[in-house]
Motif scaffolding. Structure first.
Motif, PDB file in Angstrom:
ATOM      1  N   ALA A  20       8.036  -7.039  -3.532  1.00  0.00           N
ATOM      2  CA  ALA A  20       6.596  -6.999  -3.307  1.00  0.00           C
ATOM      3  C   ALA A  20       6.063  -8.408  -3.460  1.00  0.00           C
ATOM      4  O   ALA A  20       6.533  -9.185  -4.288  1.00  0.00           O
ATOM      5  CB  ALA A  20       5.898  -6.058  -4.281  1.00  0.00           C
ATOM      6  N   ARG A 220       5.664   6.286  -2.057  1.00  0.00           N
ATOM      7  CA  ARG A 220       4.611   5.862  -1.136  1.00  0.00           C
ATOM      8  C   ARG A 220       3.867   7.084  -0.603  1.00  0.00           C
ATOM      9  O   ARG A 220       4.450   8.089  -0.240  1.00  0.00           O
ATOM     10  CB  ARG A 220       5.200   5.031  -0.002  1.00  0.00           C
ATOM     11  N   GLU A 239       1.306  -0.842  -6.176  1.00  0.00           N
ATOM     12  CA  GLU A 239       1.540  -1.679  -5.013  1.00  0.00           C
ATOM     13  C   GLU A 239       0.894  -1.054  -3.793  1.00  0.00           C
ATOM     14  O   GLU A 239       0.926   0.168  -3.613  1.00  0.00           O
ATOM     15  CB  GLU A 239       3.039  -1.881  -4.771  1.00  0.00           C
ATOM     16  N   LYS A 241       0.287  -1.269   0.489  1.00  0.00           N
ATOM     17  CA  LYS A 241       0.880  -1.741   1.745  1.00  0.00           C
ATOM     18  C   LYS A 241      -0.199  -2.436   2.571  1.00  0.00           C
ATOM     19  O   LYS A 241      -1.153  -1.810   3.023  1.00  0.00           O
ATOM     20  CB  LYS A 241       1.480  -0.569   2.528  1.00  0.00           C
ATOM     21  N   ARG A 242      -0.042  -3.750   2.747  1.00  0.00           N
ATOM     22  CA  ARG A 242      -1.047  -4.528   3.468  1.00  0.00           C
ATOM     23  C   ARG A 242      -1.092  -4.119   4.930  1.00  0.00           C
ATOM     24  O   ARG A 242      -0.066  -4.020   5.606  1.00  0.00           O
ATOM     25  CB  ARG A 242      -0.741  -6.019   3.336  1.00  0.00           C
ATOM     26  N   LYS A 243      -2.302  -3.886   5.431  1.00  0.00           N
ATOM     27  CA  LYS A 243      -2.468  -3.380   6.791  1.00  0.00           C
ATOM     28  C   LYS A 243      -2.023  -4.378   7.851  1.00  0.00           C
ATOM     29  O   LYS A 243      -1.500  -3.984   8.900  1.00  0.00           O
ATOM     30  CB  LYS A 243      -3.932  -3.000   7.036  1.00  0.00           C
ATOM     31  N   GLY A 246       2.239  -4.926   6.864  1.00  0.00           N
ATOM     32  CA  GLY A 246       3.111  -3.933   6.236  1.00  0.00           C
ATOM     33  C   GLY A 246       3.807  -4.412   4.976  1.00  0.00           C
ATOM     34  O   GLY A 246       4.685  -3.715   4.450  1.00  0.00           O
ATOM     35  N   VAL A 247       3.433  -5.586   4.462  1.00  0.00           N
ATOM     36  CA  VAL A 247       4.042  -6.110   3.242  1.00  0.00           C
ATOM     37  C   VAL A 247       3.441  -5.396   2.024  1.00  0.00           C
ATOM     38  O   VAL A 247       2.231  -5.163   1.964  1.00  0.00           O
ATOM     39  CB  VAL A 247       3.817  -7.637   3.140  1.00  0.00           C
ATOM     40  N   TRP A 248       4.308  -5.066   1.058  1.00  0.00           N
ATOM     41  CA  TRP A 248       3.824  -4.442  -0.169  1.00  0.00           C
ATOM     42  C   TRP A 248       3.254  -5.514  -1.100  1.00  0.00           C
ATOM     43  O   TRP A 248       3.919  -6.500  -1.406  1.00  0.00           O
ATOM     44  CB  TRP A 248       4.950  -3.695  -0.878  1.00  0.00           C
ATOM     45  N   GLU A 278      -1.262   3.372   2.565  1.00  0.00           N
ATOM     46  CA  GLU A 278      -0.133   3.743   1.717  1.00  0.00           C
ATOM     47  C   GLU A 278      -0.100   2.892   0.450  1.00  0.00           C
ATOM     48  O   GLU A 278      -0.366   1.693   0.481  1.00  0.00           O
ATOM     49  CB  GLU A 278       1.189   3.551   2.466  1.00  0.00           C
ATOM     50  N   HIS A 279       0.265   3.537  -0.651  1.00  0.00           N
ATOM     51  CA  HIS A 279       0.459   2.824  -1.909  1.00  0.00           C
ATOM     52  C   HIS A 279       1.519   3.560  -2.723  1.00  0.00           C
ATOM     53  O   HIS A 279       1.904   4.679  -2.409  1.00  0.00           O
ATOM     54  CB  HIS A 279      -0.862   2.704  -2.680  1.00  0.00           C
ATOM     55  N   ARG A 280       2.001   2.923  -3.766  1.00  0.00           N
ATOM     56  CA  ARG A 280       3.057   3.493  -4.601  1.00  0.00           C
ATOM     57  C   ARG A 280       2.936   2.899  -6.006  1.00  0.00           C
ATOM     58  O   ARG A 280       2.216   1.908  -6.210  1.00  0.00           O
ATOM     59  CB  ARG A 280       4.439   3.180  -4.015  1.00  0.00           C
TER      60      ARG A 280
END
Length: 353
Positions: A20, A220, A239, A241-243, A246-248, A278-280
């Motif tokens: 990440a 996620r 974390e 997910k950048r729109k 797609g990088v966390w 999305e997040h996790r």
């Protein structure tokens, strides 16, 4: 929390990718303007703040808020009570374990199908009782009520939870007003949807994990409701997910801040002007972690659909209407038994172009 499921190690689709990016990440927004004793109601005063929140919803789906008006003592009280509860012996916590008959209360992932999630949880609803459909079946018109289960110890847990819930609910509704303004709508546009809300809070405990490279605190996902207000401790682990690529992105804890994210309901209401992201949650091999998300959800009878003010011939509705109560009932029951259909998503209501 038990052993990591061996099948998980062989499942590359769900095995966590632990890389990440360590950056400042999601926007940090100061809400002192609306929470100071001298705040005014003229919408023009809020233009800068409204634009900040609108841009954060559009570009990230996430933002942090400081000077938010939630009393620190209320947050500290619920955090202290949560630590006492999760420190109880497992047999004590399981006395209020949630099941198909009562979807609120305690559960630990050791005895659920979500073996990849490394956590234990306590859920409670904001309005008691909370009225919901009896089943996700569209033909079933019966209703039922959700009631909270409270442990005997610590005795202060219930009061701490209920006081904190009122504080965070007030913040969430203020944010919904600012989000409405950002969409060009009246500030009170969303108020009616939450008069008989199905909102709930969750106390999360992520114990130290002996194999953090093989598990996640929460895999996620996107939040199905309207808005989530998250308090996390200084250990961190969220974390996003950048729109753009797609990088966390790891969300660095900010003292006394709340992390806000828009859910699927806002994505539909706004006809995708704002999207849920999305997040996790990651686990830690050495430290336990606590977090408290508040999920702002509409009344069960709400028909979720793109708002009429935001659709036209050039921008037609992207979703068919769906019943929020049926949606959340389907989600809750899928935690306890295998249903005849896959877990419901808003993509099931997407209108094909």
């Amino acid at each position: 929390m038990g052993e990591v499921d061996p099948a998980f190690i062989q499942d590359p689709e769900h095995r966590p990718k632990l890389s990440a990016t360590e950056v400042e990440g999601i926007p940090l927004i100061d809400l002192s303007l609306i929470n100071s004793p001298h705040s005014v109601t003229d919408p023009r005063v809020f233009e800068g703040l409204v634009a900040e929140i609108g841009n954060a919803c559009k570009d990230w789906g996430f933002f942090q808020v400081i000077n938010h008006g939630v009393l620190l003592e209320k947050r500290q009280r619920i955090e202290a009570a949560a630590r006492k509860f999760f420190a109880l012996p497992l047999e004590e916590k399981r006395k209020i374990r949630r099941d198909e008959g009562n979807v609120l209360g305690y559960y630990d992932t050791e005895h659920t199908k979500n073996v990849r999630d490394w956590k234990e949880v306590f859920d409670f609803t904001v309005e008691e009782p909370t009225l919901v459909p009896a089943s996700p079946d569209p033909e079933d018109t019966e209703e039922t009520e959700w009631y909270n289960q409270w442990p005997e110890y610590p005795p202060e847990l219930r009061n701490a939870c209920e006081e904190y819930a009122r504080e965070v609910e007030n913040l969430a509704l203020k944010l919904m007003g600012l989000i409405a303004l950002g969409l060009g709508l009246p500030k009170d546009r969303f108020n009616s949807y939450f008069k008989n809300q199905t909102s709930f809070l969750r106390l999360n405990h992520y114990p130290p994990c002996p194999s953090p490279q093989l598990a996640l605190g929460v895999g996620r996902h996107k939040d199905g409701g309207a808005l989530t207000v998250l308090a996390q401790d200084d250990v961190g682990g969220l974390e996003v997910k950048r729109k753009t690529d797609g990088v966390w992105i790891r969300v660095k804890p900010t003292p006394n801040a709340f992390i806000i994210n828009v859910g699927d309901v806002i994505q539909v209401w706004s006809n995708e002007r704002y999207e849920s992201v999305e997040h996790r949650a990651m686990v830690n091999s050495e430290k336990e972690r606590f977090s408290i998300p508040y999920f702002l959800n509409p009344a069960h009878y709400t028909q979720v659909k793109p708002l009429e003010e935001l659709i036209n011939e050039q921008n037609p509705a992207k979703y068919k209407p769906y019943c929020w109560g049926k949606f959340i009932t389907h989600r809750k029951l899928s935690n306890f038994k295998k249903l005849n259909t896959e877990n419901i998503q808003i993509s099931h209501f997407k209108i094909s172009e």
